[in-house]
Write an enzyme that holds these catalytic residues in place. Structure first.
Site, PDB file in Angstrom:
ATOM      1  N   SER A 170       0.849  -1.035   0.113  1.00 30.76           N
ATOM      2  CA  SER A 170      -0.070  -0.057  -0.053  1.00 30.76           C
ATOM      3  C   SER A 170       0.729   1.189  -0.075  1.00 30.76           C
ATOM      4  CB  SER A 170      -0.915  -0.071   1.184  1.00 30.76           C
ATOM      5  OG  SER A 170      -1.440   1.319   1.421  1.00 30.76           O
ATOM      6  N   TYR A 222      -2.496  -0.971  10.414  1.00 38.02           N
ATOM      7  CA  TYR A 222      -2.574  -1.119   9.078  1.00 38.02           C
ATOM      8  C   TYR A 222      -1.216  -0.586   8.525  1.00 38.02           C
ATOM      9  CZ  TYR A 222      -3.924  -0.877   4.138  1.00 38.02           C
ATOM     10  OH  TYR A 222      -3.740  -0.895   2.685  1.00 38.02           O
TER      11      TYR A 222
END
Length: 256
Positions: A144, A157
């Site tokens: 990401s 995350y």
């Protein structure tokens, strides 16, 4: 057909980015193992698209947050196809929006177990297989922009994606002599089920689009070609790198 004769395992491939990757790899000639945790209907839909390309697909249910499931997934894939050549660590969750001081152990574990531990042990299992069979291989992590970019209120995350960055860098060194490459593909904001709330909030969506120089969210099909490239022999001299596919978001992002 750059992946003719190859077998790819794509974790979390019942929907979204994972499904698009599975189909793209099949179009490039690979047979594909489709993994799902809780969406069998999505896995079946992906399988139909894979088979429509003329390639073979095989579905395995596994929870990437459980190491025994991860090992079973890899073992069943090898048993069915006789080999694995490509691993795409795509399965992931974003967790709950929470201030750092309110993050629970359960939330932390839910995110790190799937995003980091699952990818770690899936990679370990396929590396063991490649060593035993004396073959080269390709590992691609779907990371990401948040392996690089802070994302306030989603610290677990970000920790998981930052961990993927260092796994790729470390294993590029450890696995290079074995002919195994490992790279990360880092999507930005993509139209997937995980972003349903964002897509239904015009104000938040508008603010996000102002941060993306290309002026739109990405689609799963924007991510798949980069994965296909890294899985092919065209990328044989690339390892330990992250490729951002984000419409320019990373270098233009600012908090509203």
């Amino acid at each position: 057909m750059k992946l003719e004769g190859k077998v790819a395992l794509v974790t979390g491939s019942s929907q979204g980015i994972g499904s698009a990757i599975a189909v793209r790899l099949a179009k490039e000639g690979a047979n594909v193992v489709i993994d799902y945790r809780s969406h069998p209907e999505g896995a079946e839909a992906t399988l139909k698209q894979v088979e429509a390309t003329g390639r073979k697909g095989y579905i395995v249910q596994a929870d990437l947050g459980v190491v025994s499931d991860v090992r079973r997934l890899v073992a069943e894939s090898i048993q069915y196809f006789g080999q694995l050549d490509i691993l795409v660590n795509n399965a992931g969750v974003d967790g709950k929006n929470a201030d750092f001081w309110d993050v629970t152990e359960a939330n932390y574990d839910a995110v790190l177990n799937v995003n980091l531990k699952g990818a770690f042990f899936a990679t370990q299992a396929i590396v063991q297989h490649l060593i035993e069979t004396k073959r080269k291989g390709k590992i691609i992590n779907i990371s990401s922009v948040h392996e690089e970019l802070p994302f306030p209120h989603f610290t677990p995350y970000c920790a998981s994606k930052g961990g993927l960055k260092m796994i790729a860098r470390n294993l590029a060194v450890e696995l290079g002599s074995l002919g195994i490459t490992i790279n990360n593909v880092a999507p930005g904001a993509i139209e997937t089920p995980i972003n349903t709330n964002l897509l239904n909030d015009p104000q938040k969506l508008g603010a996000l689009l102002q941060n993306i120089p290309l002026g739109r969210l990405g689609k799963p099909e924007d991510i798949a070609p980069m994965v296909a490239f890294l899985a092919s022999s065209d990328a044989d001299y690339i390892t330990g790198s992250t490729f951002f596919v984000d419409g320019g978001l990373l270098w233009n992002y600012h908090e509203q």
